[in-house]
Design a protein around this motif. Sequence first.
Motif, PDB file in Angstrom:
ATOM      1  N   VAL A  22     -13.546  28.129  51.008  1.00 44.47           N
ATOM      2  CA  VAL A  22     -13.533  28.054  49.542  1.00 44.47           C
ATOM      3  C   VAL A  22     -14.886  28.469  48.966  1.00 44.47           C
ATOM      4  O   VAL A  22     -14.953  29.180  47.956  1.00 44.47           O
ATOM      5  N   ASP A  23     -15.957  28.038  49.615  1.00 52.36           N
ATOM      6  CA  ASP A  23     -17.287  28.379  49.110  1.00 52.36           C
ATOM      7  C   ASP A  23     -17.529  29.888  49.166  1.00 52.36           C
ATOM      8  O   ASP A  23     -18.132  30.464  48.252  1.00 52.36           O
ATOM      9  N   ALA A  24     -17.058  30.530  50.243  1.00 52.90           N
ATOM     10  CA  ALA A  24     -17.221  31.977  50.357  1.00 52.90           C
ATOM     11  C   ALA A  24     -16.437  32.696  49.267  1.00 52.90           C
ATOM     12  O   ALA A  24     -16.942  33.638  48.638  1.00 52.90           O
ATOM     13  N   VAL A  25     -15.206  32.250  49.018  1.00 49.93           N
ATOM     14  CA  VAL A  25     -14.399  32.869  47.954  1.00 49.93           C
ATOM     15  C   VAL A  25     -15.072  32.659  46.599  1.00 49.93           C
ATOM     16  O   VAL A  25     -15.182  33.585  45.786  1.00 49.93           O
ATOM     17  N   GLY A  26     -15.545  31.434  46.351  1.00 55.83           N
ATOM     18  CA  GLY A  26     -16.228  31.153  45.088  1.00 55.83           C
ATOM     19  C   GLY A  26     -17.496  31.969  44.930  1.00 55.83           C
ATOM     20  O   GLY A  26     -17.804  32.468  43.840  1.00 55.83           O
ATOM     21  N   PHE A  27     -18.239  32.110  46.016  1.00 60.98           N
ATOM     22  CA  PHE A  27     -19.483  32.889  45.996  1.00 60.98           C
ATOM     23  C   PHE A  27     -19.199  34.343  45.620  1.00 60.98           C
ATOM     24  O   PHE A  27     -19.919  34.949  44.800  1.00 60.98           O
ATOM     25  N   LEU A  28     -18.149  34.901  46.195  1.00 54.08           N
ATOM     26  CA  LEU A  28     -17.800  36.292  45.911  1.00 54.08           C
ATOM     27  C   LEU A  28     -17.215  36.452  44.508  1.00 54.08           C
ATOM     28  O   LEU A  28     -17.437  37.470  43.846  1.00 54.08           O
ATOM     29  N   LEU A  29     -16.479  35.450  44.065  1.00 49.81           N
ATOM     30  CA  LEU A  29     -15.911  35.506  42.718  1.00 49.81           C
ATOM     31  C   LEU A  29     -16.997  35.494  41.646  1.00 49.81           C
ATOM     32  O   LEU A  29     -16.885  36.177  40.620  1.00 49.81           O
ATOM     33  N   THR A  30     -18.037  34.712  41.889  1.00 52.15           N
ATOM     34  CA  THR A  30     -19.077  34.539  40.873  1.00 52.15           C
ATOM     35  C   THR A  30     -20.271  35.465  41.067  1.00 52.15           C
ATOM     36  O   THR A  30     -21.157  35.514  40.207  1.00 52.15           O
ATOM     37  N   GLY A  31     -20.310  36.142  42.197  1.00 52.43           N
ATOM     38  CA  GLY A  31     -21.448  37.014  42.453  1.00 52.43           C
ATOM     39  C   GLY A  31     -22.715  36.265  42.808  1.00 52.43           C
ATOM     40  O   GLY A  31     -23.821  36.711  42.472  1.00 52.43           O
ATOM     41  N   GLY A  32     -22.576  35.125  43.488  1.00 54.63           N
ATOM     42  CA  GLY A  32     -23.776  34.454  43.979  1.00 54.63           C
ATOM     43  C   GLY A  32     -23.941  32.990  43.620  1.00 54.63           C
ATOM     44  O   GLY A  32     -25.032  32.431  43.821  1.00 54.63           O
ATOM     45  N   PHE A  33     -22.881  32.327  43.132  1.00 55.92           N
ATOM     46  CA  PHE A  33     -22.940  30.890  42.886  1.00 55.92           C
ATOM     47  C   PHE A  33     -22.074  30.180  43.917  1.00 55.92           C
ATOM     48  O   PHE A  33     -21.198  30.766  44.538  1.00 55.92           O
ATOM     49  N   PHE A  34     -22.330  28.889  44.073  1.00 57.49           N
ATOM     50  CA  PHE A  34     -21.639  28.099  45.095  1.00 57.49           C
ATOM     51  C   PHE A  34     -20.713  27.078  44.438  1.00 57.49           C
ATOM     52  O   PHE A  34     -21.022  26.545  43.373  1.00 57.49           O
ATOM     53  N   VAL A  35     -19.602  26.798  45.118  1.00 60.37           N
ATOM     54  CA  VAL A  35     -18.702  25.757  44.607  1.00 60.37           C
ATOM     55  C   VAL A  35     -18.770  24.496  45.457  1.00 60.37           C
ATOM     56  O   VAL A  35     -18.149  23.484  45.114  1.00 60.37           O
ATOM     57  N   SER A  36     -19.526  24.522  46.563  1.00 59.69           N
ATOM     58  CA  SER A  36     -19.662  23.316  47.379  1.00 59.69           C
ATOM     59  C   SER A  36     -21.103  22.987  47.731  1.00 59.69           C
ATOM     60  O   SER A  36     -21.395  21.870  48.125  1.00 59.69           O
ATOM     61  N   PHE A  37     -21.999  23.931  47.574  1.00 60.49           N
ATOM     62  CA  PHE A  37     -23.402  23.750  47.960  1.00 60.49           C
ATOM     63  C   PHE A  37     -24.248  23.596  46.695  1.00 60.49           C
ATOM     64  O   PHE A  37     -24.710  24.566  46.108  1.00 60.49           O
ATOM     65  N   MET A  38     -24.450  22.342  46.285  1.00 62.91           N
ATOM     66  CA  MET A  38     -25.102  22.114  44.995  1.00 62.91           C
ATOM     67  C   MET A  38     -26.625  22.234  45.053  1.00 62.91           C
ATOM     68  O   MET A  38     -27.274  22.373  44.016  1.00 62.91           O
ATOM     69  N   SER A  39     -27.215  22.213  46.247  1.00 61.39           N
ATOM     70  CA  SER A  39     -28.660  22.465  46.331  1.00 61.39           C
ATOM     71  C   SER A  39     -28.958  23.886  45.876  1.00 61.39           C
ATOM     72  O   SER A  39     -29.924  24.137  45.143  1.00 61.39           O
ATOM     73  N   GLY A  40     -28.130  24.829  46.324  1.00 57.26           N
ATOM     74  CA  GLY A  40     -28.309  26.212  45.904  1.00 57.26           C
ATOM     75  C   GLY A  40     -28.138  26.384  44.410  1.00 57.26           C
ATOM     76  O   GLY A  40     -28.920  27.086  43.744  1.00 57.26           O
ATOM     77  N   ASN A  41     -27.131  25.720  43.853  1.00 57.68           N
ATOM     78  CA  ASN A  41     -26.918  25.805  42.410  1.00 57.68           C
ATOM     79  C   ASN A  41     -28.040  25.125  41.632  1.00 57.68           C
ATOM     80  O   ASN A  41     -28.391  25.564  40.526  1.00 57.68           O
ATOM     81  N   SER A  42     -28.590  24.055  42.196  1.00 60.54           N
ATOM     82  CA  SER A  42     -29.707  23.373  41.527  1.00 60.54           C
ATOM     83  C   SER A  42     -30.925  24.293  41.452  1.00 60.54           C
ATOM     84  O   SER A  42     -31.628  24.332  40.427  1.00 60.54           O
ATOM     85  N   THR A  43     -31.163  25.039  42.537  1.00 52.58           N
ATOM     86  CA  THR A  43     -32.269  25.999  42.523  1.00 52.58           C
ATOM     87  C   THR A  43     -32.009  27.098  41.494  1.00 52.58           C
ATOM     88  O   THR A  43     -32.916  27.486  40.732  1.00 52.58           O
ATOM     89  N   ARG A  44     -30.774  27.580  41.444  1.00 54.94           N
ATOM     90  CA  ARG A  44     -30.440  28.622  40.474  1.00 54.94           C
ATOM     91  C   ARG A  44     -30.555  28.094  39.044  1.00 54.94           C
ATOM     92  O   ARG A  44     -30.969  28.815  38.135  1.00 54.94           O
ATOM     93  N   LEU A  45     -30.201  26.826  38.837  1.00 53.04           N
ATOM     94  CA  LEU A  45     -30.354  26.210  37.523  1.00 53.04           C
ATOM     95  C   LEU A  45     -31.829  26.197  37.123  1.00 53.04           C
ATOM     96  O   LEU A  45     -32.182  26.594  35.996  1.00 53.04           O
ATOM     97  N   ALA A  46     -32.682  25.744  38.026  1.00 57.67           N
ATOM     98  CA  ALA A  46     -34.106  25.647  37.722  1.00 57.67           C
ATOM     99  C   ALA A  46     -34.713  27.020  37.444  1.00 57.67           C
ATOM    100  O   ALA A  46     -35.464  27.198  36.468  1.00 57.67           O
ATOM    101  N   VAL A  47     -34.372  27.994  38.276  1.00 62.26           N
ATOM    102  CA  VAL A  47     -34.906  29.342  38.079  1.00 62.26           C
ATOM    103  C   VAL A  47     -34.378  29.932  36.774  1.00 62.26           C
ATOM    104  O   VAL A  47     -35.117  30.575  36.017  1.00 62.26           O
TER     105      VAL A  47
END
Length: 215
Positions: A22-47
């Motif tokens: 699911v995370d891989a599908v979500g990552f490809l759908l959004t072009g680089g966001f995660f649907v299960s890995f919130m540390s990555g999204n938190s970094t993207r939020l901060a940046v």
Amino acid sequence: MIRLSSRVRLLASGLSAVAGYVDAVGFLLTGGFFVSFMSGNSTRLAVGLAEGAGYAGLAFALIAAFVAGVSTGAFLGRKAGARRGPAVLAFVSLALALAATLAALAPLPAAILVLAFAMGAENTVFAQDGEVRFGLTYMTGALVKLGKAITAALMGGDRFGWAPHLLLWLGLVAGAALGALAFQRLGPGALWIAAAAMALLALAAARLDLAPATA
């Protein structure tokens, strides 16, 4: 994780595989966001906030949806009692089916947020006494435990104590690879496979005792 039966460990690895898918599908759908890995999204939020970029809003929305999923899954699990596992997983399967439907009919953000919600709920399957025993959709904790278990084995401890943590990580990686391949062929329709797989895992969970073995 080590105190779980071998069948429950396999179930956990299967759940991590679906999460990776699911995370891989979500990552490809959004072009680089995660649907299960919130540390990555938190970094993207901060940046995004630092750069004044509009994508910070999506990162925050995904985090909020994930937390809402955890809260909802915890509520359902407490209500279900001994049937926590199959009840939560059946709910996650329905959420994934809803996301697949939304991906075909509605604007993309709606489906993505439902995916994050579903992944949050999945993490409550193995909760005990109100606490999540280990994560199913993110692997940092599992990798830390893997490293510690390897050291313990080398110093005379449990020779194979590292294996369950490695299996959990391998499940997520394999699932992510399958998700990427499925997305190449099916696009957002690949989410239906995840919904079906989660339904099968819910049936499997109904036959298992998900409680840890006593020491």
